[in-house]
Design an enzyme around this catalytic site. Sequence first.
Site, short mmCIF file in Angstrom:
data_model
loop_
_atom_site.label_atom_id
_atom_site.label_comp_id
_atom_site.label_asym_id
_atom_site.label_seq_id
_atom_site.Cartn_x
_atom_site.Cartn_y
_atom_site.Cartn_z
N LYS A 22 0.52 -1.05 0.27
CA LYS A 22 0.51 0.15 -0.34
C LYS A 22 0.97 1.70 -0.16
CE LYS A 22 -1.93 1.55 3.99
NZ LYS A 22 -1.10 2.81 4.37
N ASN A 23 1.42 1.45 1.17
CA ASN A 23 2.34 3.00 1.20
C ASN A 23 3.58 2.95 0.03
OD1 ASN A 23 1.39 3.33 3.29
ND2 ASN A 23 2.69 2.37 4.54
N ARG A 100 -5.07 10.38 4.08
CA ARG A 100 -3.65 11.14 3.99
C ARG A 100 -2.51 11.39 3.37
NH1 ARG A 100 -3.87 13.36 9.02
NH2 ARG A 100 -5.86 11.64 9.67
N CYS A 124 -4.29 13.29 13.32
CA CYS A 124 -5.13 11.42 13.59
C CYS A 124 -4.64 10.94 14.46
CB CYS A 124 -5.03 10.71 11.73
SG CYS A 124 -3.22 10.07 12.32
N ARG A 129 1.14 14.84 12.71
CA ARG A 129 1.06 14.95 11.15
C ARG A 129 1.33 15.66 10.40
NH1 ARG A 129 -0.96 8.78 9.85
NH2 ARG A 129 0.87 8.61 8.16
N PRO A 130 2.25 16.49 10.91
CA PRO A 130 2.81 18.38 10.06
C PRO A 130 2.55 17.47 9.00
CG PRO A 130 3.91 17.55 12.11
CD PRO A 130 3.42 16.30 11.91
N ASP A 132 5.04 20.40 7.57
CA ASP A 132 6.32 21.39 8.04
C ASP A 132 7.21 21.18 6.75
OD1 ASP A 132 6.15 19.94 10.01
OD2 ASP A 132 8.16 21.14 10.46
N ASP A 314 5.07 0.63 12.09
CA ASP A 314 3.98 -0.25 11.34
C ASP A 314 3.63 -1.31 11.72
OD1 ASP A 314 2.98 2.10 10.63
OD2 ASP A 314 3.45 1.98 8.59
N ILE A 336 8.59 7.26 17.00
CA ILE A 336 8.63 7.95 15.71
C ILE A 336 7.50 8.83 16.15
CG2 ILE A 336 7.52 7.12 13.61
CD1 ILE A 336 10.68 6.72 13.82
N ARG A 407 -8.31 -0.24 4.77
CA ARG A 407 -7.57 0.59 4.14
C ARG A 407 -6.20 -0.42 3.80
NH1 ARG A 407 -5.63 4.22 8.12
NH2 ARG A 407 -4.24 4.93 6.43
C1 UD1 Z 1 4.49 6.79 6.25
C2 UD1 Z 1 3.69 5.74 5.94
C3 UD1 Z 1 3.73 5.50 7.46
C4 UD1 Z 1 4.49 5.55 8.39
C5 UD1 Z 1 4.62 6.25 8.23
C6 UD1 Z 1 6.67 5.89 9.57
C7 UD1 Z 1 2.62 5.96 3.90
C8 UD1 Z 1 1.29 6.48 3.45
N1 UD1 Z 1 2.44 6.12 5.31
O1 UD1 Z 1 3.90 8.17 6.76
O2 UD1 Z 1 2.63 4.41 7.77
O3 UD1 Z 1 4.35 4.61 10.14
O4 UD1 Z 1 5.30 6.65 7.58
O5 UD1 Z 1 6.92 4.98 9.06
O6 UD1 Z 1 3.32 5.47 3.52
N2 UD1 Z 1 7.16 14.62 10.19
C9 UD1 Z 1 6.81 15.99 10.91
N3 UD1 Z 1 7.15 17.01 10.00
C10 UD1 Z 1 6.95 16.65 8.52
C11 UD1 Z 1 6.30 14.78 7.84
C12 UD1 Z 1 6.26 13.91 8.89
O7 UD1 Z 1 7.76 16.52 11.72
O8 UD1 Z 1 6.39 17.73 7.02
C13 UD1 Z 1 7.19 14.07 10.90
C14 UD1 Z 1 5.85 13.27 11.68
O9 UD1 Z 1 5.39 13.46 12.89
C15 UD1 Z 1 6.44 12.34 12.67
C16 UD1 Z 1 8.07 11.37 11.73
O10 UD1 Z 1 8.45 12.68 11.00
O11 UD1 Z 1 6.76 12.27 13.35
C17 UD1 Z 1 7.85 10.32 10.55
O12 UD1 Z 1 6.91 10.95 10.09
P1 UD1 Z 1 6.59 10.98 8.12
O13 UD1 Z 1 7.52 9.33 8.15
O14 UD1 Z 1 6.38 11.48 7.37
O15 UD1 Z 1 5.02 9.33 8.10
P2 UD1 Z 1 4.65 9.71 6.77
O16 UD1 Z 1 4.89 9.43 5.52
O17 UD1 Z 1 2.84 10.54 7.71
#
Ligand code: UD1
Length: 430
Positions: A22-23, A100, A124, A129-130, A132, A314, A336, A407
Amino acid sequence: MDKIKIRGGNQLSGKIYISGAKNAALPLIAATLLTKDLVKLSNMPILSDIKSLNNLMLELGTIIEENEEIRAHHTSKTYTYQTAEFKSLIAPYDFVRKMRASYYVLGPLLSRMGHVELSLPGGCAIGARPMDIHLNSLEQMGANIEIKNGYVVADAPNGLNGAHIIFPKASVGATCNILLAATLAKGETVIENVAQEPEIADLIDLLLKMGAQIEGKNTSILKIKGVQELHGAEHNVLPDRIEAGSYAIAAAITKGRIELEGAVADHLKAPLNILRAMDIKVTEKENGIIIDARNADMQGQDIMTDYYPGFPTDLQAQFMALMTVVPGASMVTENIWENRFMHVPELIRMGANINVHGHASAIVRGVKKLSAAPVMATDLRASFALVLAGLIADGETVVNRVYHLDRGYEKLEEKLRAVGADIERIKEED
Ligand code: UD1
């Protein structure tokens, strides 16, 4: 809303085919927006998250053709995507709220069309889930970004420019989004501290086939030379390591033996090492992994989630379900996501002995058995953890809110029934 009913106690045995990831599939779908040509993606999993992103693609103007691919033990989907022109450059709230990862359209739309409006996804169950890192990086590439009425409104009327970006965290989502954006930017983009999950290598493989110029696959620094346009390609989605890991734990918790057909052991090094440390036999084959827990003398183990190749967040909830019935103490640390112990109160209702310390750590002391209860979870992986608990609990467990499982776990009941689980879906009208 459908429910899943499980009567616990069966030792699982047999073969489970692992579906496409999926991812990986989600950013691959978004990548098709970068070209006017046809892109064909095969081994796509049949999941509601894929359907949700496809619905957004239709809204943007993509023409999608869907075909079933019947293989020896398994049926998957092949989709062809073509976005010759756009009907809209807006990703509305209703689509992003449901899924998302709809935010993956941000990079491709901005770099191909110079404009995009994306509803902000919001928080969520597992955390804030920012976005930035995604937005700051696009600004460094020359985009003008404003937040208006809950939407990110991004403009780059003359296209994006290459930049030297250093991510403060190795975010999976930001790595995909900025990689997608950089393929059509002017000049060279260097991104340091990128995520190295196998799904990112899969995205790079598709982009290379489409004509992108990317160096640094499977390392922490990516160098992308922007090209004027990308072209059509065909790609087979890699197997889902989280689905494979989840069924590996199903074998462990029922003291059974499951062959995970198609799973890639290399993508699961950290979790497989924990299973080995628990005296479970893990055999790596050319096209799969065999998990044999029939004679294992399991003892508690500590796990700590981390960026890839560390232990995947995950799989944290599923491992915790296993630890609830393994003798000894196990410490589970979540590094994480800030709010990813939502399964704990439900496991406790089934008789588990778990103490949460702050936001990040839990001590699990193995109990002799769990007992069935009606349970529900607030996210996808936590829901699977409750299915695992149900597989060994005394009595009949009913897992509510099955839409979470739909999902991310293709044909869950079918796959588990095929290896001997007593599990069924109860269809209920909303
Ligand atoms: C993806 C996976 C999710 C998995 C996660 C971590 C998908 C669709 N989802 O989520 O299943 O749990 O990777 O392996 O592939 N962060 C920030 N700022 C940002 C983006 C992220 O601070 O702009 C932080 C998040 O809050 C979190 C960490 O970085 O603490 C990791 O997030 P990220 O790797 O971005 O997760 P996703 O891509 O949302």
